[in-house]
Design an enzyme around this catalytic site. Sequence first.
Site, mmCIF file in Angstrom:
data_model
loop_
_atom_site.group_PDB
_atom_site.id
_atom_site.type_symbol
_atom_site.label_atom_id
_atom_site.label_comp_id
_atom_site.label_asym_id
_atom_site.label_seq_id
_atom_site.Cartn_x
_atom_site.Cartn_y
_atom_site.Cartn_z
ATOM 1 N N GLY A 265 0.793 -1.222 0.000
ATOM 2 C CA GLY A 265 0.000 0.000 0.000
ATOM 3 C C GLY A 265 0.822 1.267 0.000
ATOM 4 N N PRO A 308 5.341 -4.454 -1.890
ATOM 5 C CA PRO A 308 5.228 -3.276 -2.757
ATOM 6 C C PRO A 308 4.817 -3.677 -4.167
ATOM 7 C CG PRO A 308 7.525 -3.878 -2.484
ATOM 8 C CD PRO A 308 6.744 -4.803 -1.605
ATOM 9 N N GLY A 309 3.827 -3.012 -4.710
ATOM 10 C CA GLY A 309 3.412 -3.249 -6.083
ATOM 11 C C GLY A 309 3.432 -1.945 -6.857
ATOM 12 N N TYR A 350 -11.644 6.677 -8.240
ATOM 13 C CA TYR A 350 -11.112 7.189 -6.983
ATOM 14 C C TYR A 350 -10.834 8.687 -6.979
ATOM 15 C CZ TYR A 350 -9.948 2.183 -6.710
ATOM 16 O OH TYR A 350 -9.990 0.815 -6.740
ATOM 17 N N CYS A 377 -18.099 7.501 -23.998
ATOM 18 C CA CYS A 377 -19.409 8.149 -23.875
ATOM 19 C C CYS A 377 -19.837 8.221 -22.416
ATOM 20 C CB CYS A 377 -20.440 7.411 -24.719
ATOM 21 S SG CYS A 377 -20.104 7.489 -26.483
ATOM 22 N N TYR A 407 -1.867 -0.329 -12.046
ATOM 23 C CA TYR A 407 -3.335 -0.240 -12.059
ATOM 24 C C TYR A 407 -3.872 0.506 -13.275
ATOM 25 C CZ TYR A 407 -2.605 -1.964 -7.399
ATOM 26 O OH TYR A 407 -2.190 -2.726 -6.337
#
Length: 450
Positions: A265, A308-309, A350, A377, A407
């Site tokens: 995170g 960690p990503g 988000y 659209c 992401y």
Amino acid sequence: MTAMPTAPVSPPPPPSSAPAAPVWPASTREVPGGGGLAVGGVALGEIADRFGTPVYVMDEDEVRARARAWRAALPGADVAYAGKAFLSRAMIRWIEAEGLSLDVCSAGELELAAHSGFPAERIVLHGNAKSPDDVRAALRLGVGRIVIDGTGEIARLAALVPAGARQRVLLRVVPGVSAGAHAAVRTGVEGQKFGVPVAGGEAEEAVERLLGQPRLELAGLHCHLGSQIAGLGPYVTAVRRLVPLLARIRDRHGVTFPELDLGGGFAIAYREGDPAVDPRTYAERIGSELDLQCARFGLPRPRLTVEPGRWIAGPAGVALYRVLSVKATAGRTFVAVDGGMSDNPRPALYGVRYTVRLAGRTSAAPGRTVTVVGRHCEAGDVLAEDVELPGDLRPGDVLAVPAAGAYHLSMASAYNLVGRPPVAAVSGGRARLLVRRETLDDLRSRDVGE
């Protein structure tokens, strides 16, 4: 594509020691002669011409440097790259070469890792609702850890483990710590779908049930607090709540667990001035707290795991778009590009705010405030609101969005039947294709009905 001379664009310090968070890859440079920006020694305009747009660009050297930053900061820990951020065969090989483990959350991610030759014993399988296929694949391939997310999983998993074998597992607990940049990504608190709460004794009950399963070997506890966490306070609080739990388990069952996974995170910068986690600072602060709490309760320090990503993949990626139109209406200027929420849904999901820069050429025109929107659209298809771009921006220009390595492709869709973009890697002045563009033929081939 060949290497080209470049001039630096205020290059950020190395990721492992930077007091300020870099937004662009460290290799980002201005191309002499007004040619815009280059990453990894390759002009971004040239990449857009060769691979088309939208396209994701991954700086291999940046990925590797960021992986090494965590390994150097925590030499005695297990660093597991969170594959959900971005996964491809090349990424898996980079991560393996840098000595990291791999965190996956589906049979699809697991099979990709296996086909790429990643050692199964260095894989951790997550998931709040693992399917039978997920679990069978994990057991067949021999993954090193399966994270138990709820008490209902315990008997189901044990029943699938072959007689005479034992599967090493971790129990995901909820320490009651609220952290993360958005309510949808705060996973360390009660009342959401992940984990077993520490409060109320549910975690201790789950531990007791796990210890009663001879085919499961409970190695320790796991927690994940959320995403895009910039401060270390939540991780400190988690340690202060989990070590007492480890002590209660020891006192009750006589078992001392050797592992503690604190998840990931870790925040990155999406715009100049955004805070981010520094691995060395994390290692010093959390390591000291873990030592303190273990000494307080008379426990040996468990081996720490971090995941960690985004921190590794995010700043290594840049998304490229072409401008389709520039429209002024109702006192606002909208710059429409050939991508949008299908290749980056995060602003719509988000409210994430991004940096945008003209990348295919250099402009001396005065800037103006614009909103960069996508082609879909939906009124909410906005990539970046109120950003400054040159006043002479025109259709055909190439725009670059940094911090696009995590992401983006992994959350991309084919909304409006727009295929997902390709991924190109850059390193040493050369670019190569990692993931090809999803074509109309690909989309049509899935539709088998009359």
